[in-house]
Scaffold this motif. Sequence first.
Motif, mmCIF file in Angstrom:
data_model
loop_
_atom_site.group_PDB
_atom_site.id
_atom_site.type_symbol
_atom_site.label_atom_id
_atom_site.label_comp_id
_atom_site.label_asym_id
_atom_site.label_seq_id
_atom_site.Cartn_x
_atom_site.Cartn_y
_atom_site.Cartn_z
ATOM 1 N N ARG A 34 -8.342 5.597 -2.908
ATOM 2 C CA ARG A 34 -8.196 4.422 -2.042
ATOM 3 C C ARG A 34 -7.827 3.185 -2.856
ATOM 4 O O ARG A 34 -6.919 2.427 -2.483
ATOM 5 N N TRP A 45 -5.607 0.791 -0.609
ATOM 6 C CA TRP A 45 -6.270 1.022 0.685
ATOM 7 C C TRP A 45 -7.645 0.350 0.686
ATOM 8 O O TRP A 45 -8.210 0.063 -0.367
ATOM 9 N N PRO A 46 -8.202 0.153 1.897
ATOM 10 C CA PRO A 46 -9.563 -0.387 1.952
ATOM 11 C C PRO A 46 -10.539 0.568 1.274
ATOM 12 O O PRO A 46 -10.407 1.787 1.415
ATOM 13 N N ALA A 70 0.833 -1.197 0.000
ATOM 14 C CA ALA A 70 0.000 0.000 0.000
ATOM 15 C C ALA A 70 0.871 1.250 0.000
ATOM 16 O O ALA A 70 1.971 1.267 0.537
ATOM 17 N N ILE A 71 0.347 2.252 -0.630
ATOM 18 C CA ILE A 71 1.012 3.555 -0.672
ATOM 19 C C ILE A 71 0.610 4.342 0.566
ATOM 20 O O ILE A 71 -0.560 4.327 0.960
ATOM 21 N N ALA A 72 1.553 5.010 1.199
ATOM 22 C CA ALA A 72 1.264 5.720 2.449
ATOM 23 C C ALA A 72 1.028 7.204 2.199
ATOM 24 O O ALA A 72 1.524 7.764 1.216
ATOM 25 N N PRO A 73 0.268 7.851 3.086
ATOM 26 C CA PRO A 73 0.130 9.308 3.011
ATOM 27 C C PRO A 73 1.519 9.959 2.943
ATOM 28 O O PRO A 73 2.465 9.468 3.555
ATOM 29 N N GLU A 130 -21.256 8.327 1.150
ATOM 30 C CA GLU A 130 -20.337 8.308 2.295
ATOM 31 C C GLU A 130 -18.900 8.594 1.855
ATOM 32 O O GLU A 130 -18.139 9.250 2.556
ATOM 33 N N GLN A 161 -6.914 15.407 0.681
ATOM 34 C CA GLN A 161 -7.573 15.145 1.972
ATOM 35 C C GLN A 161 -6.854 14.040 2.738
ATOM 36 O O GLN A 161 -6.810 14.049 3.957
ATOM 37 N N TYR A 162 -6.285 13.094 2.009
ATOM 38 C CA TYR A 162 -5.582 11.979 2.639
ATOM 39 C C TYR A 162 -4.081 12.247 2.811
ATOM 40 O O TYR A 162 -3.316 11.313 3.056
#
Lengths: 375, 375
Positions: B310, B315-316, B9-12, B301, B34-35
């Motif tokens: 995501r 990401w989930p 996964a790629i991180a912020p 949502e 935003q992330y």
Amino acid sequence: MSTPSIAPAIAPGATIGIIGGGQLGRMIAVAAAQYGLKAHIYCPDPDSPAFDVAARRTIAPYDDAAALQAFAESVDVVTYEFENIPSATAEILAARRPLHPSASALATTQDRLAEKSFVAGLGIPVAPFRAVDDAAGLAEAVREIGLPAVLKTRRFGYDGKGQVMLRREDLGASGFDPAAVMASLRNQPCILEGFVAFESEVSVVAARNAEGGFSAYDPCANEHRHHILARTVVPAPGMTEETAAEATAIARTIADALGYVGVLAVEMFLVRRPDGSAGVVVNEIAPRVHNSGHWTIEGAETSQFAQHVRAICGWPLGSAALAGASVEMLNLIGGEADAWSRILAEPGSHLHLYGKGEARPGRKMGHLTRVRTRA
Amino acid sequence: MSTPSIAPAIAPGATIGIIGGGQLGRMIAVAAAQYGLKAHIYCPDPDSPAFDVAARRTIAPYDDAAALQAFAESVDVVTYEFENIPSATAEILAARRPLHPSASALATTQDRLAEKSFVAGLGIPVAPFRAVDDAAGLAEAVREIGLPAVLKTRRFGYDGKGQVMLRREDLGASGFDPAAVMASLRNQPCILEGFVAFESEVSVVAARNAEGGFSAYDPCANEHRHHILARTVVPAPGMTEETAAEATAIARTIADALGYVGVLAVEMFLVRRPDGSAGVVVNEIAPRVHNSGHWTIEGAETSQFAQHVRAICGWPLGSAALAGASVEMLNLIGGEADAWSRILAEPGSHLHLYGKGEARPGRKMGHLTRVRTRA
């Protein structure tokens, strides 16, 4: 009704100049972009998080007159994300472009003594306070106000920085040494405030536009840890409708008296009066979007950032109605942001990270919002 | 379960590279911010709207190998906002960084013939179609499929560009001139599609991540004017739960078969089968965030832009649940965006403008979303 003093509305396509490149400037810039506005961020720090979402950036000190002039001339309206802007800076900007909130609102709210005097002068309850300029003045102020009390620098304090709590039990056998206390705040001009025995801390985040339009979000309850906001909840638990209306009316009185344009936050203490009734005491005013309003991004019809943009552009204010039954906002301080992937997977949680490099202790790295819908 | 083929996964803090600088790239960049992710936009047009909200920009043609290489090496993952990317461009990018959606998904969906063959091969209903390479082929295809039918270029069509409707009544006394029709599409390779007598146009916007996780928004109904999306409504009026489930299952079958990573939109026709029951026929696949998913910014949502981020970051996926009772999205085409101040004043309306310069006829300048809450 003629309103000759009000500047014409700013149209989409225009550029908003924002002084300060932190997360507040970043979220204002994103809100501006939704409306087709460009953002030009002015900040001395080349790693400013707001630069990442802005059409233009100026990296220069806040007292660089030439850079400030060029910045002002490149934008259509100027705002700021923090109140500790030198008055000379505000004057350079205001001479060239509309500055919202105004230089006078800034002058009143960036000095704790001026702010407290202003609020008290409106007949609004505040903690007892005295100006303190030196050790002798501190000794006298303590005699008058009593202990416990909080000594704060008049200017440039935030998140608990620049203040000393004075408690009788901490003074020790040798008693009270006013000179040592003043030295700990580098002998800056101070204000001594009587300690308020509060039940909880609340704030009213609200917007006012140049035509006097006013729109307040529901008062929210704020929990601090180590003087830094940790959690905001709205509606504020234990706050009656009557007290909420009183708090909102106070925010409006303040905004009107300042001739305020933009979003402001009025931090208050929720107190129990001697007769047992609930009331509020104003603690301080933040002349800007505020951490206790971050929940409005998902939790209100119009976010505080969009509302600020509307106000400073001369646009109609949006609805401040709550978008669910209740909202909770949790700051992610320092290493707390490491839990980002867990938060992403949590149903109903909205993650916000500010794109800051190093997660230093006490640094606000992001926040999350949970909106609970009506059952 | 071991999943060795899936990238970490790629991180912020990481940077997303986005090919294309229009409103879709712009809204992806805002969602990424935003992330705590940075966006690097690649677009030949120096006035690209997405540049205004991106940390970095590259202005270069889509076939500039050196610029593409440098771009790829400056980012952590690459995505795109439109499917008309040359395959050589996709290969340069994919050789250096994860490209989502993949080059093979792109190849399938950027060619109408490959796409239709692929969908039909999955046993999913599509309009009858024939490859058309020249006038003789067109004449034969018309004989086989009949009229009315639509002749479309296999590649690079959008918003009704690159297609000709063939109706018996339009052919005139002189009859049908296949050579003239082919010439009107500059003799490009084409596909002839039988006309589908549809009740309405719907789309399923959905996301799939590398682990096979899938999340679809409720199918929405789309109204076009002059071949350009004008209005999206969700839930889709007249669509039963059963048909909605069928449409969603089709989108999942397609996404799974493509090994798709990211958000895609499957445009479908809602039809009445000969037996009177309702069904759907797939019209086309857009391998990207889609105009018919703009309502998700306030109406779901998780917005389609956040969902795409995501998915491509590993990401989930977030919840695709509707945030109210129903949502309506209206595109602001050309001069319609001039009504911005009226829209701003309309309670419950969320205005989005893309920061484009000139409001040319047919140009998508913005959109507005109305979320109707549960009573």
